[in-house]
Design a protein around this motif. Sequence first.
Motif, mmCIF file in Angstrom:
data_model
loop_
_atom_site.group_PDB
_atom_site.id
_atom_site.type_symbol
_atom_site.label_atom_id
_atom_site.label_comp_id
_atom_site.label_asym_id
_atom_site.label_seq_id
_atom_site.Cartn_x
_atom_site.Cartn_y
_atom_site.Cartn_z
ATOM 1 N N GLN A 38 0.822 -1.205 0.000
ATOM 2 C CA GLN A 38 0.000 0.000 0.000
ATOM 3 C C GLN A 38 0.864 1.265 0.000
ATOM 4 O O GLN A 38 0.511 2.253 -0.646
ATOM 5 C CB GLN A 38 -0.946 0.033 1.216
ATOM 6 N N ILE A 39 1.962 1.242 0.718
ATOM 7 C CA ILE A 39 2.855 2.399 0.761
ATOM 8 C C ILE A 39 3.574 2.551 -0.574
ATOM 9 O O ILE A 39 3.719 3.657 -1.092
ATOM 10 C CB ILE A 39 3.867 2.281 1.920
ATOM 11 N N LEU A 40 4.026 1.437 -1.152
ATOM 12 C CA LEU A 40 4.678 1.511 -2.460
ATOM 13 C C LEU A 40 3.742 2.117 -3.508
ATOM 14 O O LEU A 40 4.171 2.888 -4.365
ATOM 15 C CB LEU A 40 5.147 0.123 -2.909
ATOM 16 N N GLU A 41 2.462 1.808 -3.420
ATOM 17 C CA GLU A 41 1.489 2.402 -4.343
ATOM 18 C C GLU A 41 1.408 3.918 -4.130
ATOM 19 O O GLU A 41 1.308 4.675 -5.087
ATOM 20 C CB GLU A 41 0.116 1.755 -4.150
ATOM 21 N N GLN A 42 1.457 4.334 -2.865
ATOM 22 C CA GLN A 42 1.453 5.776 -2.591
ATOM 23 C C GLN A 42 2.708 6.441 -3.144
ATOM 24 O O GLN A 42 2.655 7.540 -3.683
ATOM 25 C CB GLN A 42 1.349 6.039 -1.088
ATOM 26 N N TRP A 43 3.847 5.769 -3.015
ATOM 27 C CA TRP A 43 5.090 6.314 -3.554
ATOM 28 C C TRP A 43 4.987 6.440 -5.072
ATOM 29 O O TRP A 43 5.421 7.429 -5.642
ATOM 30 C CB TRP A 43 6.265 5.424 -3.197
ATOM 31 N N SER A 44 4.450 5.407 -5.720
ATOM 32 C CA SER A 44 4.293 5.441 -7.167
ATOM 33 C C SER A 44 3.413 6.616 -7.584
ATOM 34 O O SER A 44 3.727 7.356 -8.518
ATOM 35 C CB SER A 44 3.691 4.122 -7.655
ATOM 36 N N GLU A 45 2.304 6.796 -6.870
ATOM 37 C CA GLU A 45 1.424 7.916 -7.168
ATOM 38 C C GLU A 45 2.144 9.241 -6.925
ATOM 39 O O GLU A 45 2.000 10.182 -7.703
ATOM 40 C CB GLU A 45 0.167 7.837 -6.309
ATOM 41 N N ARG A 46 2.928 9.295 -5.857
ATOM 42 C CA ARG A 46 3.682 10.521 -5.573
ATOM 43 C C ARG A 46 4.624 10.856 -6.722
ATOM 44 O O ARG A 46 4.687 11.992 -7.184
ATOM 45 C CB ARG A 46 4.455 10.356 -4.267
ATOM 46 N N LEU A 47 5.359 9.877 -7.213
ATOM 47 C CA LEU A 47 6.271 10.132 -8.335
ATOM 48 C C LEU A 47 5.506 10.616 -9.563
ATOM 49 O O LEU A 47 5.948 11.524 -10.255
ATOM 50 C CB LEU A 47 7.092 8.879 -8.658
ATOM 51 N N TRP A 48 4.331 10.032 -9.807
ATOM 52 C CA TRP A 48 3.511 10.470 -10.936
ATOM 53 C C TRP A 48 3.092 11.924 -10.737
ATOM 54 O O TRP A 48 3.201 12.747 -11.634
ATOM 55 C CB TRP A 48 2.286 9.557 -11.072
ATOM 56 N N ARG A 49 2.630 12.251 -9.515
ATOM 57 C CA ARG A 49 2.183 13.609 -9.218
ATOM 58 C C ARG A 49 3.346 14.602 -9.198
ATOM 59 O O ARG A 49 3.144 15.802 -9.369
ATOM 60 C CB ARG A 49 1.448 13.646 -7.880
ATOM 61 N N LEU A 50 4.562 14.127 -8.966
ATOM 62 C CA LEU A 50 5.729 15.000 -9.009
ATOM 63 C C LEU A 50 6.175 15.292 -10.439
ATOM 64 O O LEU A 50 7.080 16.085 -10.644
ATOM 65 C CB LEU A 50 6.891 14.375 -8.227
ATOM 66 N N GLY A 51 5.558 14.650 -11.402
ATOM 67 C CA GLY A 51 5.869 14.927 -12.789
ATOM 68 C C GLY A 51 6.895 14.007 -13.416
ATOM 69 O O GLY A 51 7.468 14.345 -14.445
ATOM 70 N N PHE A 52 7.127 12.858 -12.828
ATOM 71 C CA PHE A 52 8.130 11.936 -13.367
ATOM 72 C C PHE A 52 7.609 11.244 -14.610
ATOM 73 O O PHE A 52 7.389 10.048 -14.653
ATOM 74 C CB PHE A 52 8.565 10.939 -12.289
ATOM 75 N N ARG A 53 7.355 12.062 -15.635
ATOM 76 C CA ARG A 53 6.958 11.599 -16.942
ATOM 77 C C ARG A 53 7.867 12.249 -17.969
ATOM 78 O O ARG A 53 7.514 12.371 -19.117
ATOM 79 C CB ARG A 53 5.497 11.960 -17.191
ATOM 80 N N HIS A 54 9.001 12.704 -17.500
ATOM 81 C CA HIS A 54 9.961 13.446 -18.307
ATOM 82 C C HIS A 54 9.354 14.741 -18.840
ATOM 83 O O HIS A 54 9.714 15.226 -19.897
ATOM 84 C CB HIS A 54 10.540 12.572 -19.440
ATOM 85 N N HIS A 55 8.404 15.284 -18.069
ATOM 86 C CA HIS A 55 7.780 16.564 -18.382
ATOM 87 C C HIS A 55 7.722 17.378 -17.086
ATOM 88 O O HIS A 55 6.698 17.392 -16.403
ATOM 89 C CB HIS A 55 6.355 16.368 -18.922
#
Length: 151
Positions: A38-55
């Motif tokens: 559950q925490i790893l999922e939150q981390w993944s979402e955090r990285l997505w929300r931080l813009g880790f899409r090379h944008h």
Amino acid sequence: MALPLQHECDPDDPATTFLWAFLALPGPAQGPMLVPVQILEQWSERLWRLGFRHHPDLQELEYQPPAPTGGHWLASPGQWVPRGTAVAPEVGTPDISELTIAQRTQIIAQLRESGELAHLVDARLLEPDQASVGTAHTTTPLGADGDGGAR
């Protein structure tokens, strides 16, 4: 070692480019890194929300480190806030001598309510000092019997 802030991390160095993203992660606050799924999922979402899409223009959050007076940086993780959030001004300690008696009384009441003064003894709760009649110890002058001690 200082906190790795985003502007200090080298975007071309794989070993440092994402260090800043791992500050104050969701999960146990100030606890060991015991990481359930559950925490790893939150981390993944955090990285997505931080813009880790090379944008980087899609980055939604930014890290604000703890205030200098917020304690040790290892125990005060700082916080993630919406991008562009103003940094709160540091609050200093008020000069007690400039406060009114009413303001001082309010501060004392708040400290009592919070338990910060629980270790102090309130003199108003103590029994009044009273003398008691007893027997005094007598002493002999030094050298009179060789030891000068109390009897």
